[in-house]
Write a protein that holds these residues in place. Structure first.
Motif, PDB file in Angstrom:
ATOM      1  N   GLU A   1       0.828  -1.216   0.000  1.00 48.83           N
ATOM      2  CA  GLU A   1       0.000   0.000   0.000  1.00 48.83           C
ATOM      3  C   GLU A   1       0.858   1.260   0.000  1.00 48.83           C
ATOM      4  OE1 GLU A   1      -3.153  -0.189  -0.455  1.00 48.83           O
ATOM      5  OE2 GLU A   1      -3.368  -2.344  -0.080  1.00 48.83           O
ATOM      6  N   LEU A   2       2.104   1.118   0.450  1.00 50.22           N
ATOM      7  CA  LEU A   2       2.971   2.303   0.544  1.00 50.22           C
ATOM      8  C   LEU A   2       3.654   2.634  -0.781  1.00 50.22           C
ATOM      9  CD1 LEU A   2       4.609   1.741   4.059  1.00 50.22           C
ATOM     10  CD2 LEU A   2       2.693   3.242   3.469  1.00 50.22           C
ATOM     11  N   GLU A   3       3.429   1.769  -1.783  1.00 48.22           N
ATOM     12  CA  GLU A   3       4.068   2.041  -3.075  1.00 48.22           C
ATOM     13  C   GLU A   3       3.528   3.329  -3.698  1.00 48.22           C
ATOM     14  OE1 GLU A   3       3.504  -1.577  -5.285  1.00 48.22           O
ATOM     15  OE2 GLU A   3       4.809  -2.678  -3.892  1.00 48.22           O
ATOM     16  N   SER A   4       2.316   3.716  -3.283  1.00 45.04           N
ATOM     17  CA  SER A   4       1.726   4.919  -3.887  1.00 45.04           C
ATOM     18  C   SER A   4       2.110   6.209  -3.172  1.00 45.04           C
ATOM     19  CB  SER A   4       0.196   4.774  -3.893  1.00 45.04           C
ATOM     20  OG  SER A   4      -0.239   4.462  -2.582  1.00 45.04           O
ATOM     21  N   VAL A   5       2.907   6.133  -2.117  1.00 49.68           N
ATOM     22  CA  VAL A   5       3.318   7.362  -1.415  1.00 49.68           C
ATOM     23  C   VAL A   5       4.838   7.425  -1.251  1.00 49.68           C
ATOM     24  CG1 VAL A   5       1.223   7.946  -0.094  1.00 49.68           C
ATOM     25  CG2 VAL A   5       2.790   6.208   0.808  1.00 49.68           C
ATOM     26  N   GLY A   6       5.326   8.647  -1.126  1.00 51.11           N
ATOM     27  CA  GLY A   6       6.769   8.828  -0.954  1.00 51.11           C
ATOM     28  C   GLY A   6       7.056  10.107  -0.195  1.00 51.11           C
ATOM     29  N   GLU A   7       8.291  10.548  -0.303  1.00 48.18           N
ATOM     30  CA  GLU A   7       8.740  11.668   0.528  1.00 48.18           C
ATOM     31  C   GLU A   7       7.851  12.907   0.397  1.00 48.18           C
ATOM     32  OE1 GLU A   7      12.982  12.807   0.270  1.00 48.18           O
ATOM     33  OE2 GLU A   7      12.165  14.838   0.463  1.00 48.18           O
ATOM     34  N   SER A   8       7.394  13.225  -0.815  1.00 51.50           N
ATOM     35  CA  SER A   8       6.601  14.460  -0.942  1.00 51.50           C
ATOM     36  C   SER A   8       5.268  14.333  -0.193  1.00 51.50           C
ATOM     37  CB  SER A   8       6.386  14.830  -2.409  1.00 51.50           C
ATOM     38  OG  SER A   8       5.634  13.825  -3.031  1.00 51.50           O
ATOM     39  N   ASP A   9       4.700  13.120  -0.153  1.00 55.63           N
ATOM     40  CA  ASP A   9       3.471  12.918   0.635  1.00 55.63           C
ATOM     41  C   ASP A   9       3.785  13.055   2.127  1.00 55.63           C
ATOM     42  OD1 ASP A   9       1.557  11.792  -1.548  1.00 55.63           O
ATOM     43  OD2 ASP A   9       3.424  10.658  -1.765  1.00 55.63           O
ATOM     44  N   PHE A  10       4.913  12.488   2.525  1.00 59.18           N
ATOM     45  CA  PHE A  10       5.257  12.546   3.954  1.00 59.18           C
ATOM     46  C   PHE A  10       5.490  14.004   4.377  1.00 59.18           C
ATOM     47  CE2 PHE A  10       7.405   8.159   3.202  1.00 59.18           C
ATOM     48  CZ  PHE A  10       6.147   7.587   3.055  1.00 59.18           C
ATOM     49  N   ARG A  11       6.066  14.781   3.468  1.00 65.03           N
ATOM     50  CA  ARG A  11       6.245  16.213   3.773  1.00 65.03           C
ATOM     51  C   ARG A  11       4.883  16.879   3.949  1.00 65.03           C
ATOM     52  NH1 ARG A  11      11.023  19.420   1.257  1.00 65.03           N
ATOM     53  NH2 ARG A  11      12.610  17.854   0.891  1.00 65.03           N
ATOM     54  N   GLU A  12       3.960  16.548   3.058  1.00 64.24           N
ATOM     55  CA  GLU A  12       2.614  17.133   3.152  1.00 64.24           C
ATOM     56  C   GLU A  12       1.932  16.687   4.454  1.00 64.24           C
ATOM     57  OE1 GLU A  12       0.883  19.416   1.949  1.00 64.24           O
ATOM     58  OE2 GLU A  12      -1.088  18.803   2.728  1.00 64.24           O
ATOM     59  N   TRP A  13       2.108  15.444   4.815  1.00 61.75           N
ATOM     60  CA  TRP A  13       1.516  14.960   6.073  1.00 61.75           C
ATOM     61  C   TRP A  13       2.110  15.733   7.258  1.00 61.75           C
ATOM     62  CZ3 TRP A  13       1.849   8.865   5.401  1.00 61.75           C
ATOM     63  CH2 TRP A  13       1.018   8.491   4.338  1.00 61.75           C
TER      64      TRP A  13
ATOM     65  N   GLY B   1      -2.671   9.821   8.413  1.00 61.14           N
ATOM     66  CA  GLY B   1      -2.562   8.646   7.545  1.00 61.14           C
ATOM     67  C   GLY B   1      -3.920   8.210   7.024  1.00 61.14           C
ATOM     68  N   LEU B   2      -4.911   8.250   7.901  1.00 61.48           N
ATOM     69  CA  LEU B   2      -6.254   7.818   7.495  1.00 61.48           C
ATOM     70  C   LEU B   2      -6.880   8.827   6.541  1.00 61.48           C
ATOM     71  CD1 LEU B   2      -7.249   6.476  10.991  1.00 61.48           C
ATOM     72  CD2 LEU B   2      -7.088   5.082   8.920  1.00 61.48           C
ATOM     73  N   ALA B   3      -6.664  10.121   6.810  1.00 64.44           N
ATOM     74  CA  ALA B   3      -7.189  11.148   5.891  1.00 64.44           C
ATOM     75  C   ALA B   3      -6.564  10.962   4.510  1.00 64.44           C
ATOM     76  CB  ALA B   3      -6.902  12.540   6.435  1.00 64.44           C
ATOM     77  N   GLY B   4      -5.289  10.598   4.495  1.00 69.83           N
ATOM     78  CA  GLY B   4      -4.602  10.382   3.223  1.00 69.83           C
ATOM     79  C   GLY B   4      -5.119   9.168   2.471  1.00 69.83           C
ATOM     80  N   ALA B   5      -5.655   8.217   3.213  1.00 69.62           N
ATOM     81  CA  ALA B   5      -6.151   6.982   2.583  1.00 69.62           C
ATOM     82  C   ALA B   5      -7.532   7.166   1.956  1.00 69.62           C
ATOM     83  CB  ALA B   5      -6.206   5.868   3.639  1.00 69.62           C
ATOM     84  N   LEU B   6      -8.235   8.208   2.383  1.00 69.60           N
ATOM     85  CA  LEU B   6      -9.604   8.427   1.887  1.00 69.60           C
ATOM     86  C   LEU B   6      -9.603   9.023   0.485  1.00 69.60           C
ATOM     87  CD1 LEU B   6     -10.984   9.976   5.178  1.00 69.60           C
ATOM     88  CD2 LEU B   6     -12.038   7.998   4.045  1.00 69.60           C
ATOM     89  N   GLU B   7     -10.644   8.716  -0.267  1.00 67.36           N
ATOM     90  CA  GLU B   7     -10.870   9.355  -1.568  1.00 67.36           C
ATOM     91  C   GLU B   7     -11.881  10.480  -1.366  1.00 67.36           C
ATOM     92  OE1 GLU B   7      -9.508   8.570  -4.445  1.00 67.36           O
ATOM     93  OE2 GLU B   7      -8.453   6.748  -3.798  1.00 67.36           O
ATOM     94  N   PRO B   8     -11.840  11.493  -2.230  1.00 60.90           N
ATOM     95  CA  PRO B   8     -12.801  12.602  -2.060  1.00 60.90           C
ATOM     96  C   PRO B   8     -14.262  12.134  -2.006  1.00 60.90           C
ATOM     97  CG  PRO B   8     -11.156  13.178  -3.701  1.00 60.90           C
ATOM     98  CD  PRO B   8     -10.908  11.733  -3.327  1.00 60.90           C
TER      99      PRO B   8
END
Ligand code: TPP
Ligand code: MG
Length: 381
Positions: free
Chosen positions: A28-40, A78-85
Motif C-alpha cells: 500500500e505504501l508504493e503509492s506514497v513517498g517523501e513528498s506525501d510525507f512532507r505534506e503529512w 494517515g487515514l485522511a490520506g487513505a480516503l478518496e474525495p
C-alpha cells in the motif's frame, strides 16, 4: 489468544523498521513517498498550531470549550490520506486534522466551539467534503455511518442493476466508502456494538476507526475492556487490525487496504489505532488529577510529529523545511484567530433555516414564538 504486534512501519526513532505484521500491507505504501510525507508533516504541525491557538482562545473566553487532538495527529493524517474525495467521513469531535483535509477548514471548526453555528459546517456548501458533523453524543455517529454505508451499498447495487457501474480507478470497482471515528470509551456504548452488528450483517462498505487514546475522560481503557479493542471487531466477524497509531504510514497502509476492500464489496473493516491523548480531555478537564506524570512523559517522547520529523530527516529533508512548515502553521493559526474574532454572530432565527427543505408549520410556529419573545423586551430598561 496471543495478540500480534501492532502494525508499524516507522519506529519511535523514525527509522523504517516494519513489524512482522506490517509485511502484508507494505504494498500500500508504493503509492506514497517523501513528498506525501512532507505534506503529512505540514498537516500535522498546522493542526498542532491550531490546537494550541484554540486552547488560548478558550482560556481568553473567546471559545466556549476546546477539545484538543494533540498526540493523535499521526493516525488522523494517515487515514485522511487513505480516503478518496467521494468517501464519507463521520467524526466524533477530535478529528480536526481530518476536517481540514476534507476541506472543512479550521475556521469552521473553531466557529462551532464559539457557538456561531447550530451544528452545521459551512451552510453555503452542504457537501462540506463529505465530512459530517461533529458528534458529541458518544457512539451516535457509528450508527449514522452504518446507515449511510448501507445507503451507499444499495445505491451501488441499483447502479449495477442498471448496468451503469462506472469503471473504477486502478481496476477496482468504483463506489464510495464510509469511515467512522470513535474513541476507546465509546466502544462501551451500545450504539457502537449495534452498528457493528448491522455492518457485519449487510457487509457495508465501511471502516470503523477506534482512536484508542487510553482514556475516556478519567477512565482508563483497561477498566472498560478486558481485551484489546481490535478484538471487538473480530468478534463481530469483521476483519480487524491493531496499528501503532502514532505511525502515519501504518494508518495510511491499513486504512487504504480496508477502504479498498470495502469498496470492492469485501465488507467492513475495523482499525484500532493505539495512540495517546497528550492534552486534557477538553479545556474543562484537569488530567493531573487522575493520570501519572510518567505516563504523559513517555507518550510525549512518542509524539507522532517528532517521529515523522525524524523519519523525514533520515530521508535527508533539511532544516529549513521544518522551519517553514512551523512558520506556515503559526501563520494559519493566527489567521484563524483574527478571523474568528470578527465573525458575525448569527441571527437567532437562523436556527430555523434549513431544518426542512420546505416550510413546515411546527417550525413556523416556533419562529413566531421567538419573534414575540424577542419583541417582549422592546422598550425594556
Ligand atoms: C452518550 C454519552 N455519554 C456520556 C457522554 C460524556 N462524555 C463525553 S466524552 C466522554 C469520554 C469519551 O471517551 P472516548 O470514547 O475514549 O473518546 P475521547 O474523548 O478519548 O476521544 C464521555 C463519557 C457523552 N458525551 N455522550
Ligand atoms: Mg479515549
Amino acid at each position: 489468544m496471543i495478540d500480534p504486534e501492532p502494525i508499524r512501519f516507522i519506529d519511535a526513532e523514525g527509522a523504517y523498521a516494519p513489524s512482522a505484521t506490517a509485511a502484508e500491507y507494505a504494498s500500500e505504501l508504493e503509492s506514497v513517498g517523501e513528498s506525501d510525507f512532507r505534506e503529512w508533516y505540514r498537516q500535522m504541525v498546522a493542526t498542532r498550531a491550531f490546537d494550541t491557538e484554540c486552547t488560548h482562545l478558550q482560556r481568553q473566553g473567546q471559545l466556549a470549550l476546546w477539545v484538543p487532538s494533540v498526540g493523535q495527529e499521526g493516525c488522523q493524517v494517515g487515514l485522511a490520506g487513505a480516503l478518496e474525495p467521494r468517501d464519507h467521513v463521520f467524526p466524533a469531535y477530535r478529528e480536526h486534522l481530518v476536517a481540514r483535509a476534507r476541506g472543512v477548514g479550521f475556521l469552521q471548526v473553531a466557529a462551532q466551539f464559539r457557538g456561531l453555528t447550530h451544528g452545521g459546517w459551512d451552510v453555503t456548501d452542504p457537501a462540506n467534503g463529505n465530512f459530517h458533523l461533529y458528534t458529541l453524543v458518544l457512539g451516535a455517529q457509528t450508527q449514522h455511518a452504518t446507515g449511510y454505508a448501507l445507503g451507499q451499498l444499495l445505491d451501488a447495487k441499483r447502479r449495477e442493476g442498471d448496468g451503469a457501474l462506472d469503471a473504477g480507478e486502478a481496476g477496482t470497482p468504483t463506489g464510495e466508502a464510509t469511515m467512522v471515528f470513535f474513541g476507546d470509551g465509546t466502544t462501551s456504548q451500545g450504539e457502537a456494538s449495534e452498528a457493528l452488528v448491522f455492518a457485519a450483517s449487510y457487509q457495508t462498505p465501511e471502516v470503523f476507526v477506534v482512536q484508542n487514546n487510553r482514556w475516556a475522560i478519567s477512565v482508563p481503557v483497561a477498566r472498560q475492556s478486558r481485551t484489546p479493542l481490535y478484538r471487538r471487531g473480530l468478534g463481530f466477524g469483521i476483519r480487524s487490525a491493531q496499528i501503532d497509531g502514532n505511525d502515519p504510514l501504518a494508518a495510511y497502509a491499513v486504512g487504504r487496504r480496508f477502504l479498498r476492500e470495502a469498496r470492492a464489496g469485501g465488507g467492513p473493516g475495523y482499525i484500532e489505532a493505539l495512540t495517546y491523548r497528550i492534552g486534557a480531555h477538553t479545556t474543562s478537564d484537569d488530567p493531573t488529577r487522575y493520570r501519572a506524570e510518567g505516563e504523559l512523559e513517555e507518550w510525549q517522547r512518542k509524539d507522532p510529529i517528532l517521529r515523522l520529523e525524524a523519519h523525514l530527516r533520515s530521508l535527508g529533508v533539511p532544516d529549513d523545511f521544518f522551519e517553514t512548515a512551523r512558520r506556515e502553521a503559526d501563520a494559519e493559526a493566527k489567521q484563524v484567530r483574527d478571523a474568528i474574532l470578527s465573525l458575525p454572530e448569527p441571527e437567532a432565527d437562523s436556527m430555523f433555516a434549513n431544518v426542512y427543505s420546505e416550510p413546515h408549520p411546527r417550525i413556523e410556529e416556533q419562529r413566531e414564538w421567538l419573534e414575540r419573545y424577542e419583541a417582549s423586551f422592546e422598550g425594556a430598561e
